[in-house]
Design a protein around this motif. Structure first.
Motif, PDB file in Angstrom:
ATOM      1  N   LEU A 239      -3.102  -4.233   4.077  1.00  0.00           N
ATOM      2  CA  LEU A 239      -2.815  -5.658   4.228  1.00  0.00           C
ATOM      3  C   LEU A 239      -4.060  -6.448   3.878  1.00  0.00           C
ATOM      4  O   LEU A 239      -5.158  -6.152   4.374  1.00  0.00           O
ATOM      5  CB  LEU A 239      -2.382  -5.977   5.659  1.00  0.00           C
ATOM      6  N   GLY A 240      -3.894  -7.442   3.037  1.00  0.00           N
ATOM      7  CA  GLY A 240      -5.013  -8.278   2.661  1.00  0.00           C
ATOM      8  C   GLY A 240      -4.959  -9.617   3.355  1.00  0.00           C
ATOM      9  O   GLY A 240      -4.252  -9.819   4.348  1.00  0.00           O
ATOM     10  N   ALA A 241      -5.698 -10.552   2.818  1.00  0.00           N
ATOM     11  CA  ALA A 241      -5.750 -11.892   3.405  1.00  0.00           C
ATOM     12  C   ALA A 241      -4.413 -12.598   3.213  1.00  0.00           C
ATOM     13  O   ALA A 241      -3.593 -12.225   2.370  1.00  0.00           O
ATOM     14  CB  ALA A 241      -6.877 -12.696   2.757  1.00  0.00           C
ATOM     15  N   GLY A 242      -4.197 -13.617   3.998  1.00  0.00           N
ATOM     16  CA  GLY A 242      -2.952 -14.359   3.893  1.00  0.00           C
ATOM     17  C   GLY A 242      -3.049 -15.700   4.583  1.00  0.00           C
ATOM     18  O   GLY A 242      -4.104 -16.102   5.077  1.00  0.00           O
ATOM     19  N   THR A 243      -1.942 -16.397   4.623  1.00  0.00           N
ATOM     20  CA  THR A 243      -1.842 -17.689   5.295  1.00  0.00           C
ATOM     21  C   THR A 243      -0.839 -17.557   6.429  1.00  0.00           C
ATOM     22  O   THR A 243      -0.379 -16.461   6.761  1.00  0.00           O
ATOM     23  CB  THR A 243      -1.408 -18.771   4.299  1.00  0.00           C
ATOM     24  N   ASP A 244      -0.489 -18.698   7.026  1.00  0.00           N
ATOM     25  CA  ASP A 244       0.473 -18.659   8.125  1.00  0.00           C
ATOM     26  C   ASP A 244       1.845 -18.194   7.661  1.00  0.00           C
ATOM     27  O   ASP A 244       2.598 -17.596   8.428  1.00  0.00           O
ATOM     28  CB  ASP A 244       0.588 -20.051   8.761  1.00  0.00           C
ATOM     29  N   SER A 245       2.184 -18.476   6.427  1.00  0.00           N
ATOM     30  CA  SER A 245       3.530 -18.166   5.943  1.00  0.00           C
ATOM     31  C   SER A 245       3.588 -17.002   4.960  1.00  0.00           C
ATOM     32  O   SER A 245       4.677 -16.506   4.656  1.00  0.00           O
ATOM     33  CB  SER A 245       4.142 -19.403   5.270  1.00  0.00           C
ATOM     34  N   ARG A 246       2.430 -16.552   4.451  1.00  0.00           N
ATOM     35  CA  ARG A 246       2.429 -15.485   3.463  1.00  0.00           C
ATOM     36  C   ARG A 246       1.308 -14.492   3.766  1.00  0.00           C
ATOM     37  O   ARG A 246       0.297 -14.834   4.396  1.00  0.00           O
ATOM     38  CB  ARG A 246       2.267 -16.046   2.039  1.00  0.00           C
ATOM     39  N   SER A 247       1.504 -13.270   3.300  1.00  0.00           N
ATOM     40  CA  SER A 247       0.500 -12.219   3.454  1.00  0.00           C
ATOM     41  C   SER A 247       0.367 -11.482   2.135  1.00  0.00           C
ATOM     42  O   SER A 247       1.313 -11.414   1.339  1.00  0.00           O
ATOM     43  CB  SER A 247       0.892 -11.244   4.562  1.00  0.00           C
ATOM     44  N   THR A 248      -0.795 -10.898   1.918  1.00  0.00           N
ATOM     45  CA  THR A 248      -1.039 -10.101   0.721  1.00  0.00           C
ATOM     46  C   THR A 248      -0.878  -8.626   1.072  1.00  0.00           C
ATOM     47  O   THR A 248      -1.548  -8.125   1.992  1.00  0.00           O
ATOM     48  CB  THR A 248      -2.444 -10.346   0.165  1.00  0.00           C
ATOM     49  N   VAL A 249       0.004  -7.953   0.367  1.00  0.00           N
ATOM     50  CA  VAL A 249       0.178  -6.508   0.545  1.00  0.00           C
ATOM     51  C   VAL A 249      -0.393  -5.821  -0.684  1.00  0.00           C
ATOM     52  O   VAL A 249      -0.294  -6.325  -1.804  1.00  0.00           O
ATOM     53  CB  VAL A 249       1.662  -6.134   0.742  1.00  0.00           C
ATOM     54  N   ALA A 250      -0.998  -4.680  -0.479  1.00  0.00           N
ATOM     55  CA  ALA A 250      -1.634  -3.951  -1.576  1.00  0.00           C
ATOM     56  C   ALA A 250      -1.318  -2.477  -1.451  1.00  0.00           C
ATOM     57  O   ALA A 250      -1.137  -1.943  -0.348  1.00  0.00           O
ATOM     58  CB  ALA A 250      -3.149  -4.169  -1.570  1.00  0.00           C
ATOM     59  N   GLY A 251      -1.243  -1.829  -2.586  1.00  0.00           N
ATOM     60  CA  GLY A 251      -1.068  -0.386  -2.626  1.00  0.00           C
ATOM     61  C   GLY A 251      -2.094   0.229  -3.556  1.00  0.00           C
ATOM     62  O   GLY A 251      -2.475  -0.385  -4.562  1.00  0.00           O
ATOM     63  N   TRP A 252      -2.585   1.408  -3.216  1.00  0.00           N
ATOM     64  CA  TRP A 252      -3.555   2.091  -4.062  1.00  0.00           C
ATOM     65  C   TRP A 252      -3.095   3.524  -4.292  1.00  0.00           C
ATOM     66  O   TRP A 252      -2.372   4.104  -3.475  1.00  0.00           O
ATOM     67  CB  TRP A 252      -4.957   2.071  -3.437  1.00  0.00           C
ATOM     68  N   ALA A 253      -3.510   4.078  -5.419  1.00  0.00           N
ATOM     69  CA  ALA A 253      -3.152   5.460  -5.749  1.00  0.00           C
ATOM     70  C   ALA A 253      -4.188   6.012  -6.712  1.00  0.00           C
ATOM     71  O   ALA A 253      -4.654   5.303  -7.619  1.00  0.00           O
ATOM     72  CB  ALA A 253      -1.754   5.542  -6.370  1.00  0.00           C
ATOM     73  N   GLN A 254      -4.544   7.262  -6.520  1.00  0.00           N
ATOM     74  CA  GLN A 254      -5.496   7.908  -7.412  1.00  0.00           C
ATOM     75  C   GLN A 254      -4.813   8.327  -8.712  1.00  0.00           C
ATOM     76  O   GLN A 254      -3.654   8.741  -8.716  1.00  0.00           O
ATOM     77  CB  GLN A 254      -6.100   9.143  -6.748  1.00  0.00           C
ATOM     78  N   VAL A 255      -5.554   8.212  -9.807  1.00  0.00           N
ATOM     79  CA  VAL A 255      -5.058   8.646 -11.113  1.00  0.00           C
ATOM     80  C   VAL A 255      -5.497  10.102 -11.285  1.00  0.00           C
ATOM     81  O   VAL A 255      -6.506  10.403 -11.917  1.00  0.00           O
ATOM     82  CB  VAL A 255      -5.613   7.767 -12.247  1.00  0.00           C
ATOM     83  N   ALA A 256      -4.757  11.004 -10.670  1.00  0.00           N
ATOM     84  CA  ALA A 256      -5.098  12.425 -10.721  1.00  0.00           C
ATOM     85  C   ALA A 256      -3.820  13.235 -10.625  1.00  0.00           C
ATOM     86  O   ALA A 256      -2.757  12.735 -10.231  1.00  0.00           O
ATOM     87  CB  ALA A 256      -6.056  12.795  -9.589  1.00  0.00           C
TER      88      ALA A 256
END
Length: 749
Positions: A239-256
């Motif tokens: 979960l990243g930064a956000g505001t009162d009404s929205r949030s930032t979601v992130a996904g990561w994956a290795q290239v392997a």
């Protein structure tokens, strides 16, 4: 009879407890876990596409270098030009002596070889994986391939008196290329390729990126990837930064690679995707419902326990005591036995117990000589079997609403919009991966077709055999002549049923029926000037459908189908029959909805459909908008049950249904157990005791079980023996008087 009743109560109380535990554990968070999981899978799918692109580029370069026909007159400059001139992605190239690392020829932009120990890496003729290097402040990939020279050729800079060896006959081709281009799907989504330190090497955005993006996400993603170990396909979400009404979601994956050592394992690349999503505002609290449902089931368990105790258990125990008293009175002498025989048998309960009680009272009076054999009416009232059925119905009154009515997820609001959008995005990524695979098959086949003109039939056969060995996704390669007949073939028997000689090149199907769909790439074979015409005019390569099927499965994507323009299945991640329709009419309508105006490829679409097993996230996308597969009109369709995702409303529905199913199953099982061990034997004993009271002294009563009913049966058998002895005595003129109890028969085994 106590175990079935106790088990019924205990198990229903356990179901009530599980209902509370299961439903109280569902909570609505600011960002549902299903949204985070979806972003993680999107990152993993994007990383897979990046890994595949790097692997294909590395293997293609090696295959091209290995197949290059060097001669004694080949020079490093001419060899380098021949190997790289047709490769548009190459920024710079170099040809080195594989033994010494000496630079022999260069082309294009200068290749950054600093820090790459070529001679050490290339020694032993091992496959050299790509390297990530810095050139002019930008990060590039270096690809390596060995070029084998004829045995007689010696480097011009080498001592002429030196004996040639295998190492002396190897050149090392090095090319530098930019990182594969990221293809991003989903409006507002940003995708980045990071190195091991979290530095962004490439960034793409689809649509307008959110201004609330968290600058700390790349560093956090690289740290998480490094913590999971190198050379794995680990992935996660944040979960990243956000505001009162929205949030930032992130996904990561290795290239392997997850299946073993691969070309991308040592690069340390990480794919990071992020998107701003609306935050959940409504609270989902099922605690009150859980307590009410559990309390209702506990009340049902208590009601059934009391009913069975007072209507079955207590009357049966009283009947057990009465039957034992009657047997002792009939087999013993003395005032005590006479006194017990003089006491009437009380009739308790209803149904079978009441019938047995009345028959015992008749037998008591027959032992006293007051009456003779007595017939009982054949017409019966409701028995204890009706009580068991009523118990099941009572449990069903709680279970059926839980299964079919309560906490039903609304298909229009239950699934968060970001989760449905993620299903469509992942479908588009899968579509792109399939398109890339088919396009690569066509490109490879086109290269082979360009190498066939001017060769003899034997040489063409050797080229096709080598191609079949190098490209495992082909099951058969064959050349067609101008009439459509097969002029030359290697590999398996062709599956084609459509005999045609197409123009140009591309991807097509060569059958419309059968057990296996035949998808093939084809390319024209041009005749060489001044040489013998080629054996065929079109080269076909039938693609193994299993190789195509293996591309489709992805975690939490559900079932995946590839369909033709008529929505008939050509490939699938689940079991299927060739050219069958999609398993649900809603999927067919969804596939048709992707079709755009005439001459266009159409656009992807998605929807939440209600199926027999609950809501399902379905999406469809056209296979390609350009390239050799664009005119096919094929689609990729996916369907993922919402139950497989962590969506609060769907979880509540599933757990409510599970509680109802458990309650109904366990309740019916315990009442069925009671029917088997108590009610059914009671029905049999009731028939036997009425026949005994009606004058049947010949039927021996065998106890079956060692329980209350078995004890009643043994007592009845003693009573039968006493009555039979009295009847024999009466027939011989020595009948015992009614004032003297009969002695016990000598049947003691």
């Amino acid at each position: 009879m106590r175990p079935p009743i106790a088990s019924l109560v205990v198990l229903l109380l356990v179901v009530a407890a599980l209902t509370v535990i299961g439903l109280e554990g569902i909570h609505a968070t600011r960002v549902p876990q299903a949204v985070l999981d979806s972003e993680q899978q999107i990152a993993a799918d994007t990383a897979l596409s990046t890994r595949t692109a790097i692997d294909v580029e590395a293997s293609t370069l090696r295959r091209t270098a290995n197949a290059y026909p060097t001669t004694n007159t080949s020079t490093p400059a001419s060899t380098l030009k021949a190997l790289t001139s047709a490769r548009k992605a190459v920024r710079g190239s170099a040809l080195l002596d594989a033994r010494t690392g000496k630079l022999l020829a260069t082309g294009g932009k200068q290749v950054p070889l600093a820090g790459v120990h070529v001679s050490t890496t290339a020694s032993g003729h091992v496959t050299i994986p790509p390297r990530l290097v810095t050139s002019g402040g930008a990060r590039e990939l270096l690809y390596f391939a060995e070029v084998t020279l004829p045995a007689q050729q010696v480097d011009a800079n080498q001592d002429q008196n030196q004996t040639p060896s295998r190492t002396d006959r190897q050149w090392l081709l090095v090319v530098s290329e930019a990182l594969p281009t990221l293809t991003t799907y989903g409006d507002g989504r940003t995708a980045q390729v990071l190195d091991a330190s979290g530095t962004a090497l490439a960034t793409t955005t689809h649509g307008t990126a959110s201004s609330a993006a968290d600058s700390g996400l790349p560093t956090a993603a690289a740290r998480a990837a490094n913590g999971s170990g190198r050379g794995t396909d680990a992935s996660g979400s944040m979960l990243g930064a956000g505001t009162d009404s929205r949030s930032t979601v992130a996904g990561w994956a290795q290239v392997a690679s997850a299946t073993g050592p691969g070309d991308t394992d040592g690069l340390g690349l990480v794919v990071l995707t992020s998107r701003s999503v609306p935050a959940t505002t409504g609270a989902a609290d099922y605690s009150r419902f859980a307590l009410e449902a559990a309390g209702a089931l506990a009340a049902v368990a208590l009601l059934l326990a009391l009913a069975l105790h007072f209507l079955v258990q207590q009357p049966l125990l009283r009947l057990y005591l009465s039957a034992g008293r009657l047997a002792r009175s009939a087999t013993e002498d003395g005032p005590a036995a006479w006194e017990e025989l003089s006491r009437p048998v009380p009739v308790h309960g209803f149904g079978e117990l009441a019938r047995i009680g009345r028959a015992l009272e008749s037998l008591r009076r027959q032992l006293l000589g007051e009456i003779g054999p007595q017939e009982f009416p054949a017409r019966r009232g409701p028995g204890y079997r009706a009580l068991a059925v009523a118990g099941v119905l009572v449990v069903a009154c709680w279970s059926v609403p839980m299964i079919f009515l309560l906490n039903r997820a609304d298909t229009t609001t239950a699934v968060p919009a970001p989760v449905l959008a993620a299903q469509q995005t992942r479908t588009e990524i899968t579509t792109n991966r399939i398109r890339q695979s088919l396009d690569q098959s066509y490109t490879d086949l086109n290269d082979v077709a360009a190498a066939l003109p001017g060769k003899t039939r034997a040489a063409q056969t050797e080229v096709l055999r080598r191609t079949l060995a190098d490209h495992k996704h082909y099951r058969s390669l064959y050349l067609l002549d101008r009439s459509g007949a097969i002029a030359l073939r290697v590999g398996g028997t062709p599956l084609r049923t459509l005999v045609h000689v197409p123009d140009g090149g591309g991807i097509t199907t060569v059958n419309t029926s059968g057990k296996i769909p035949a998808i093939a790439a084809y390319a024209q074979v041009k005749a060489a000037r001044g040489k013998t015409p080629a054996a065929g005019v079109v080269l076909f390569g039938e693609i193994d459908v299993h190789a195509l099927n293996s591309i489709l499965p992805r975690p939490k994507l559900g079932s995946v189908w590839v369909t033709d323009r008529d929505n008939k299945v050509l490939a699938s991640s689940v079991g299927y029959r060739a050219f069958q329709s999609l398993p649900d009419a809603g999927l067919t309508r969804l596939a048709r909805a992707t079709q755009g105006a005439a001459g266009t490829a159409g656009t992807a679409t998605s929807a939440v459909l209600r199926t027999s097993s609950g809501p399902s996230l379905d999406a469809a996308a056209p296979l390609a908008q350009s390239g050799p597969t664009a005119r096919l009109g094929w689609h990729v369709v996916t369907a993922e049950p919402a139950a497989a995702l962590q969506i609060p409303a769907v979880q509540a529905e599933q757990r409510t249904m599970l509680a109802g199913i458990l309650g109904l199953t366990l309740g019916a099982a315990c009442l069925g157990w009671l029917h088997v061990v108590v009610i059914r034997p009671l029905r049999a004993v009731a028939v036997l005791v009425e026949r005994l009271a009606g004058g049947d002294r010949r039927t021996v009563l065998h106890p079956v079980n060692h329980d209350e009913i078995g004890s009643i049966t043994r007592s009845l058998e003693l009573t039968r023996q006493a009555l039979a002895e009295r009847d024999r005595a009466a027939r011989s003129g020595h009948a015992a008087g009614p004032s003297r109890p009969l002695r016990e028969n000598t049947l003691q085994r």
